[in-house]
Design a protein around this motif. Structure first.
Motif, mmCIF file in Angstrom:
data_model
loop_
_atom_site.group_PDB
_atom_site.id
_atom_site.type_symbol
_atom_site.label_atom_id
_atom_site.label_comp_id
_atom_site.label_asym_id
_atom_site.label_seq_id
_atom_site.Cartn_x
_atom_site.Cartn_y
_atom_site.Cartn_z
ATOM 1 N N ASP A 309 0.803 -1.230 0.000
ATOM 2 C CA ASP A 309 0.000 0.000 0.000
ATOM 3 C C ASP A 309 0.832 1.275 0.000
ATOM 4 O OD1 ASP A 309 -2.552 -1.163 -0.164
ATOM 5 O OD2 ASP A 309 -2.473 -1.709 1.949
ATOM 6 N N ASP A 310 2.157 1.137 0.030
ATOM 7 C CA ASP A 310 3.024 2.281 -0.248
ATOM 8 C C ASP A 310 3.485 2.269 -1.696
ATOM 9 O OD1 ASP A 310 2.933 3.439 2.255
ATOM 10 O OD2 ASP A 310 4.641 2.295 3.015
ATOM 11 N N ALA A 348 -2.396 -1.522 4.692
ATOM 12 C CA ALA A 348 -3.470 -0.899 5.471
ATOM 13 C C ALA A 348 -4.720 -1.749 5.319
ATOM 14 C CB ALA A 348 -3.734 0.516 4.978
ATOM 15 N N CYS A 349 -5.577 -1.721 6.351
ATOM 16 C CA CYS A 349 -6.782 -2.542 6.291
ATOM 17 C C CYS A 349 -7.889 -1.860 5.497
ATOM 18 C CB CYS A 349 -7.276 -2.878 7.696
ATOM 19 S SG CYS A 349 -7.867 -1.462 8.640
ATOM 20 N N SER A 350 -7.793 -0.550 5.319
ATOM 21 C CA SER A 350 -8.820 0.172 4.571
ATOM 22 C C SER A 350 -8.306 1.589 4.289
ATOM 23 C CB SER A 350 -10.124 0.220 5.383
ATOM 24 O OG SER A 350 -11.173 0.768 4.600
ATOM 25 N N GLN A 458 -5.846 -2.174 13.417
ATOM 26 C CA GLN A 458 -6.174 -2.593 12.056
ATOM 27 C C GLN A 458 -6.334 -4.106 12.014
ATOM 28 O OE1 GLN A 458 -4.216 -0.756 8.730
ATOM 29 N NE2 GLN A 458 -2.932 0.504 10.055
ATOM 30 N N MET A 459 -7.276 -4.576 11.222
ATOM 31 C CA MET A 459 -7.522 -6.003 11.036
ATOM 32 C C MET A 459 -7.287 -6.312 9.554
ATOM 33 S SD MET A 459 -8.614 -8.317 13.266
ATOM 34 C CE MET A 459 -9.913 -7.745 14.350
ATOM 35 N N SER B 419 -9.586 0.810 18.538
ATOM 36 C CA SER B 419 -10.064 1.582 17.381
ATOM 37 C C SER B 419 -10.178 0.722 16.129
ATOM 38 C CB SER B 419 -9.130 2.773 17.119
ATOM 39 O OG SER B 419 -7.792 2.337 16.950
ATOM 40 N N TYR B 420 -10.513 -0.561 16.291
ATOM 41 C CA TYR B 420 -10.778 -1.388 15.115
ATOM 42 C C TYR B 420 -12.012 -0.840 14.389
ATOM 43 C CZ TYR B 420 -7.330 -4.780 16.649
ATOM 44 O OH TYR B 420 -6.139 -5.387 17.013
ATOM 45 N N HIS B 421 -11.863 -0.579 13.119
ATOM 46 C CA HIS B 421 -12.934 -0.027 12.267
ATOM 47 C C HIS B 421 -13.295 1.407 12.668
ATOM 48 C CE1 HIS B 421 -13.205 -4.113 10.946
ATOM 49 N NE2 HIS B 421 -13.610 -4.520 12.132
#
Lengths: 481, 442
Positions: A309-310, A348-350, A458-459, B419-421
Motif C-alpha cells: 500500500d506504499d 493498510a486494512c482500509s 487494524q484487522m 479503534s478497530y474499524h
C-alpha cells in the motif's frame, strides 16, 4: 470497479494532490461485500456492505501527515488534504521518519478468478448454505451449527505526486462451517479449518477447499469429541496439520519478524519481539529443515498482491533459509529506519488507516516427507488439527496453543482421537525441534482472515501455506492438566 | 447541517419512498478524530480521520435484509446512494426466506445521550506529551475528537448518542520488555492531571531498574491491578454473558449455569450502560436499561439478550447488540483499601497488566495468558524486584471464586482505547483483586 472507473474521481484526486510538497500520495479504497450465514437451518439476516474513502499523505520539510475521509466531494477531498498538510507541518522535525522512501510506481494487479462468485444468484448461495447446514444436523447432541460464505471485492488506486499510479483489484472468498456438540458441561466444536480456508478467486475455491464435502465430517467429529478421552499430558512428539501450522507460523515467526515491532512501534499494544537487528544473517531460528518465505506472488493466496500500500513492488523473498534468519518483515519505511533490506509488506486494512508492517503470505516451503512417513517416524506423539486457542507473550516467545482435534500416534500409527489437546513452547527454541516437513503433496494454501495489530487498530488478512510439520519432544497436555 | 440533522432528514426522506408495508431501520456510526502515534517520544504517524457510515435494514413482513454505506451529510449524494441501496434490498427481499427470529422495536422511544467535552488542540497535547517524555522512552497513541451514534426508523423513532473524548494510552519503557503502562482519558484535558500520571509512570520505571527476578512455575499469592482485571473481563465478554451462548451451551460459565461452580460472594457484575459513554440504544431500536445484572454476589443471574435471541428463546430483549457482548461492564468494589494493596499482599506478585488471554479449556473457564508491563515481586509489603514475564493458566472460578480474598474499595474507570474499524465507545469500571493463589506455568 464502480467508483474508480468514474474518470472524474481520478481526475479530481489528481487535482487535489499537493504539488508543492516533498511527496504526496492518495490511496482510494472501494470495497463491496456480502455476508451470508445459515445457523441451525435458519438464514441469518443477509447483509451487504459498501465502503469507499481516501487517505491523502503529505511529506514536507521533514514532517509527515495524513488526512482521510469518505466524503469524496471536492470539499471533502480539500479538507482531507488540509489535514494532511497541517499534520505534516506540525510534525516537522519531531517525527520518527523524515524522508519518504517511496518512488512513483506504475502497475496493476488482479486476483485470479475462474468463476466469479456473483455468477451465481443470491438464491444459489443461500441454497448452498442451507444444504450444508442440513447436512450437519441430525445428532441430538449437536446444540449449534452453521454454514457461512462471505465475499469482498476490494479495488484500490494509489496515485503519487510524481505520476505514480497503481491499480489493484482483489476478490476474496471466505467459506465457513462450524458444529458444536454438548453433553452436560462438556462442549466440543469442530470447524472448517477455523476460517483458514479463504483466499482470492471465485467459486472454484469452494471446490479446491473441499467445502461441499466437509459438513458431515465436521458435525460427526464434534460429536465424536464428546466421548473422546482428554489428551494425555507429557513430553512427546507433535505432528501439526497445516490448519494448525498456519497459527504456529503466524504467531511465532510472522509477528516476531515484523520490523516495526523490532523498532518499537508496537510496544504499547501488539508488543515487541525477541528478535533483534543483530540476529539477521546468523541466528539459527530453526533446524535446517526450516525454510520460510514471504511470497505475495502465490496465485489465489489470501494476501497476494502486486504492490503493497506504499506502492513497493512485491516479490518473493526468503526470511529464513535452512533455519538461519536472513530478512525481516519490514516495508520501505521500516527498512529505511533500520538500515536493512525489507520486503513489500506495508499494508493498510482500509482507506481510514495508514499502512504499517504486516505479514502478507508467509509460507513454509515443502520438504521431502510424505504424510505417512511423518507419522511412521513417531513412536509416541499426537497429530493436532485446527487451532482452537492461542496465547503468546508480547515478545512472541512463550506460547500456548490449543487445537480442536487430536489423534494419538503410537508406534508409527494414528490411533485414538483425543479432545482438548494443547501444547506449550518457546519460539526461540521451538523451531529447532523441527524434524520433519511434509512434501509438496501435503502443502496446503490457507490464510488467517483477521489479524489485529497497530495503533490505530487494524484487522487484515494474512496468507499462510504449509505442509504438516513434525516437532520432537514438546510439552503436551489436555484439559485435566 | 450537522450530522444528526442530516441523518434525520435522510431517514425521513427514505421513509417517504417505502412501498406497501415496508419498514426501514437506520443506524449511523460516525467520528471525527485526530490520531497521533508516538515511538521513543517522537511522532510515528499523525493525521485526522473523518468517517460516517449508515446501515439500513429494509423489512417487509418477516423478510429483511441490510446494507451499509458511506454517509457524507450531503443530501443529494446520500439520497442517491441510499435510494440505490433500497432498490437493491428490495430485490434481495424477493429471494430470502421469512425469518422466524426477526425482532425490532415498534414502539417509538426517542432519546438522546450527549456527553460534551472540552477538547484541547491536539497539537498542543502532542507538545505536552513530548515535553513530559523528554529523556524517557514513551510509546503509544493519542486519539481525540467526537464520536457519535444514531438510530432512526420509518416509524418515527429517533435516538442519538455523542461524546467528545480524548484517550492517551502509553507505555514508558526502561528497556526491552520492561515498561510501565498507563493512560489518561476523559472529556477535558488537565495538564496537572496528565503530569501526575506521567510521574506515576516514571516511578514505576524506577522500580523496574532493580534486577529482574524470574519466578518458578507454581502458585503465588497475587494482586491483580484493575488493568489486569480488564483483560479478564474482555475475554469473558466475548462469549460469557450472552443468552445465545448460554442456550447453545458455549458460555465459559457453563459450570456456573449447571450449579457446579460459583464465584466469590463479593463478585457482582453488571452491564452498566448509564455509567458508560456508549449509546443507550441498539440497531433494532430497542433501548438499553441503566444496568443489567449479570452476576450477583457470585451467582449467575442474567444475560445480555439481543432482539434476535429474545425472539428465538421467547424472552424479552434488554437492548443488547447482536454480538451480546457487554460495552459498559462494571465489577463491584470490595473492602480492600486501595492504598494498602502492597501491605495486604504481603509477599507475592503484583500484576499490573495481563496480555493475550485465551482459553485453555473454555468449558471449564480455564484461561491462559501472560504477565506484561509492570509486574513486581513484593516482600513484606514492599516492592522487591520486577518479574520477568510469566504465563499463567488458571480458572476464573479460582481467581474470582474460591481463591479471591478481596476486591479493592475503589474502581477505576477505563475508556476503551481500541479503534478497530472505528473508535470504541466501550468502557469498564473495575477494582483490583487480591488472590490467595494464582497458577503460573511457563
Amino acid at each position: 470497479m464502480a467508483v474508480i472507473n468514474e474518470l472524474s474521481l481520478e481526475e479530481r484526486l489528481q487535482r487535489a494532490l499537493p504539488a508543492d510538497v516533498t511527496y504526496a500520495s492518495v490511496r482510494l479504497w472501494d470495497e463491496r461485500g456480502e455476508s451470508l450465514a445459515v445457523e441451525r437451518n435458519v438464514l441469518r439476516p443477509l447483509s451487504t456492505n459498501f465502503d469507499v474513502g481516501v487517505m491523502f499523505s503529505v511529506w514536507n520539510d521533514g514532517g509527515l501527515g495524513y488526512g482521510a475521509t469518505n466524503d469524496l466531494s471536492d470539499a471533502g477531498l480539500a479538507s482531507a488534504v488540509a489535514s494532511a498538510r497541517r499534520w505534516a507541518a506540525a510534525t516537522a522535525g519531531i517525527g520518527v521518519v523524515a524522508e519518504p522512501p517511496f518512488g512513483h510506481p506504475v502497475g496493476s494487479y488482479e486476483s485470479p478468478v475462474t468463476t466469479p462468485i456473483l455468477a451465481d444468484d443470491l438464491s444459489d448461495r443461500i441454497d448452498l448454505l442451507m444444504a450444508q447446514s442440513q447436512r450437519m444436523a441430525g445428532d441430538d447432541r449437536l446444540v449449534d451449527w452453521s454454514a457461512s460464505l462471505g465475499h469482498r471485492h476490494v479495488d484500490t488506486l494509489l496515485l503519487t505526486s510524481g505520476g505514480g499510479r497503481v491499480e489493484q483489484q482483489f476478490r476474496f472468498i471466505y467459506p465457513g462451517l462450524r458444529a458444536t456438540a454438548n453433553e452436560g458441561t462438556n462442549t466440543q466444536s469442530r470447524t472448517f479449518g477455523r476460517n483458514a480456508y479463504c483466499g482470492q478467486g471465485g467459486l472454484e475455491l469452494l471446490d479446491n477447499y473441499g467445502f461441499g464435502d466437509a459438513a458431515e465430517r465436521i458435525a460427526r467429529e464434534a460429536v465424536e469429541l464428546l466421548d473422546a478421552p482428554n489428551c494425555p499430558t507429557g513430553t512427546m512428539d507433535v505432528l501439526l496439520a497445516p490448519d494448525q501450522m498456519i497459527l504456529q507460523i503466524h504467531e511465532s515467526i510472522g509477528h516476531p519478524l515484523e520490523l516495526d515491532r523490532i523498532l518499537g512501534d508496537e510496544r504499547n499494544y501488539a508488543g515487541t519481539s525477541f528478535v533483534t537487528p543483530d540476529m539477521f544473517g546468523s541466528f539459527q531460528y530453526g533446524s535446517e529443515k526450516l525454510n520460510v518465505t514471504f511470497d505475495p506472488t502465490v496465485p489465489g493466496q489470501l494476501a497476494s498482491y502486486g504492490f503493497d500500500d506504499d506502492g513497493t513492488p512485491a516479490e518473493k523473498q526468503h526470511l529464513i533459509r535452512d533455519g538461519v534468519l536472513v530478512r525481516p518483515l519490514g516495508g520501505s519505511t521500516s527498512a529505511q529506519r533500520a538500515g536493512m533490506d525489507g520486503v513489500a509488506t506495508s499494508r493498510a486494512c482500509s482507506w481510514n488507516r495508514p499502512p504499517i508492517d504486516r505479514m502478507a503470505n508467509l509460507n513454509i516451503e515443502a520438504g521431502e516427507s510424505s504424510f505417512d512417513e511423518l507419522v511412521g517416524s513417531i513412536e509416541r506423539g499426537v497429530y493436532l488439527q485446527t487451532n482452537n486457542s492461542w496465547s503468546i507473550d508480547d515478545s512472541r516467545n512463550k506460547f500456548q496453543f490449543s487445537c480442536e482435534y487430536g489423534t494419538l500416534i503410537e508406534d508409527g500409527e494414528l490411533t485414538t482421537t483425543v479432545r482438548n489437546p494443547s501444547y506449550r513452547g518457546v519460539s526461540q527454541s521451538f523451531w529447532r525441534s523441527l524434524d520433519g516437513v511434509g512434501d509438496a503433496s501435503t502443502f496446503t494454501v490457507m490464510g488467517t482472515p483477521n489479524c489485529g495489530k497497530g495503533e490505530l487498530n487494524q484487522m487484515v488478512g494474512t496468507g499462510h501455506a504449509s505442509p504438516p510439520c513434525l516437532f520432537r519432544d514438546v510439552e503436551v497436555f489436555g484439559a485435566d492438566a | 447541517m450537522n450530522a444528526r440533522a442530516a441523518f434525520d432528514e435522510l431517514v425521513t426522506w427514505a421513509s417517504g419512498t417505502l412501498q406497501g408495508e415496508e419498514v426501514l431501520l437506520a443506524s449511523l456510526v460516525g467520528e471525527s478524530t485526530d490520531f497521533v502515534r508516538f515511538n521513543h517520544g517522537d511522532v510515528r504517524q499523525a493525521g485526522s480521520i473523518q468517517q460516517q457510515d449508515i446501515s439500513v435494514e429494509l423489512i417487509d413482513g418477516r423478510r429483511h435484509c441490510s446494507a451499509s454505506m458511506p454517509f457524507t451529510g450531503d443530501a443529494a449524494s446520500d439520497r442517491s446512494r441510499l435510494g440505490a441501496a433500497l432498490r437493491s434490498l428490495r430485490e434481495q427481499l424477493r429471494l430470502v426466506p421469512e425469518d422466524p427470529y426477526l425482532n425490532y422495536n415498534t414502539e417509538v422511544t426517542n432519546g438522546q445521550k450527549v456527553t460534551p467535552g472540552e477538547l484541547p488542540d491536539t497539537t498542543e497535547v502532542v507538545g505536552e506529551v513530548r515535553s513530559a517524555s523528554t529523556g524517557h522512552d514513551l510509546v503509544g497513541i493519542l486519539a481525540s475528537g467526537d464520536t457519535y451514534r444514531g438510530f432512526a426508523n420509518s416509524l418515527g423513532q429517533r435516538n442519538w448518542s455523542s461524546a467528545s473524548t480524548f484517550n492517551l494510552d502509553w507505555s514508558m519503557y526502561l528497556q526491552a520488555d520492561k515498561a510501565a503502562k498507563n493512560g489518561y482519558a476523559g472529556f477535558e484535558w488537565d495538564s496537572s492531571t496528565f503530569q501526575s500520571k506521567i510521574d506515576w509512570s516514571l516511578q514505576q520505571v524506577d522500580a523496574l531498574r532493580r534486577p529482574a527476578r524470574t519466578i518458578s512455575p507454581g502458585g503465588y499469592r497475587t494482586f491483580l491491578a484493575p488493568a489486569a482485571i480488564e483483560e479478564f473481563m474482555t475475554l469473558l465478554g466475548y462469549s460469557a454473558f450472552g443468552l445465545r451462548a448460554h442456550r447453545t451451551r458455549q458460555t465459559p460459565l457453563l459450570q456456573m449455569v449447571a450449579g457446579d461452580a460459583q464465584l466469590h460472594p463479593r463478585v457482582s457484575l453488571s452491564e452498566a450502560t448509564s455509567q458508560g459513554v456508549g449509546p443507550d440504544f441498539q440497531s433494532q431500536g430497542f433501548l438499553r436499561p441503566d444496568a443489567v445484572d449479570l452476576i450477583d454476589r457470585g451467582q449467575y443471574v442474567g444475560h445480555l439478550i439481543s432482539p434476535r435471541s429474545a425472539q428465538e428463546y421467547g424472552v424479552a430483549t434488554n437492548g443488547a447488540s447482536s454480538s451480546e457482548m457487554p460495552e459498559s461492564l462494571s465489577l463491584s468494589t470490595g473492602s480492600l483499601p486501595s492504598g494498602e494493596v502492597l501491605e495486604q499482599l504481603g509477599t507475592g506478585l503484583y500484576v499490573g497488566n495481563l496480555w493475550y488471554l485465551n482459553y485453555s479449556d473454555a468449558a471449564a473457564c480455564r484461561t491462559t495468558g501472560m504477565t506484561r508491563f509492570a509486574t513486581f515481586w513484593v516482600e513484606d509489603g514492599e516492592i522487591s524486584a520486577p518479574v520477568n514475564v510469566m504465563r499463567f493458566d488458571d480458572t476464573a472460578f479460582n481467581l474470582l471464586g474460591d481463591r479471591l480474598i478481596d476486591l479493592t474499595d475503589t474502581a477505576e474507570v477505563v475508556l476503551d482505547p481500541m479503534s478497530y474499524h472505528a473508535r470504541s465507545t466501550g468502557s469498564f469500571r473495575l477494582p483490583g483483586a487480591l488472590v490467595e493463589e494464582m497458577t503460573f506455568t511457563l
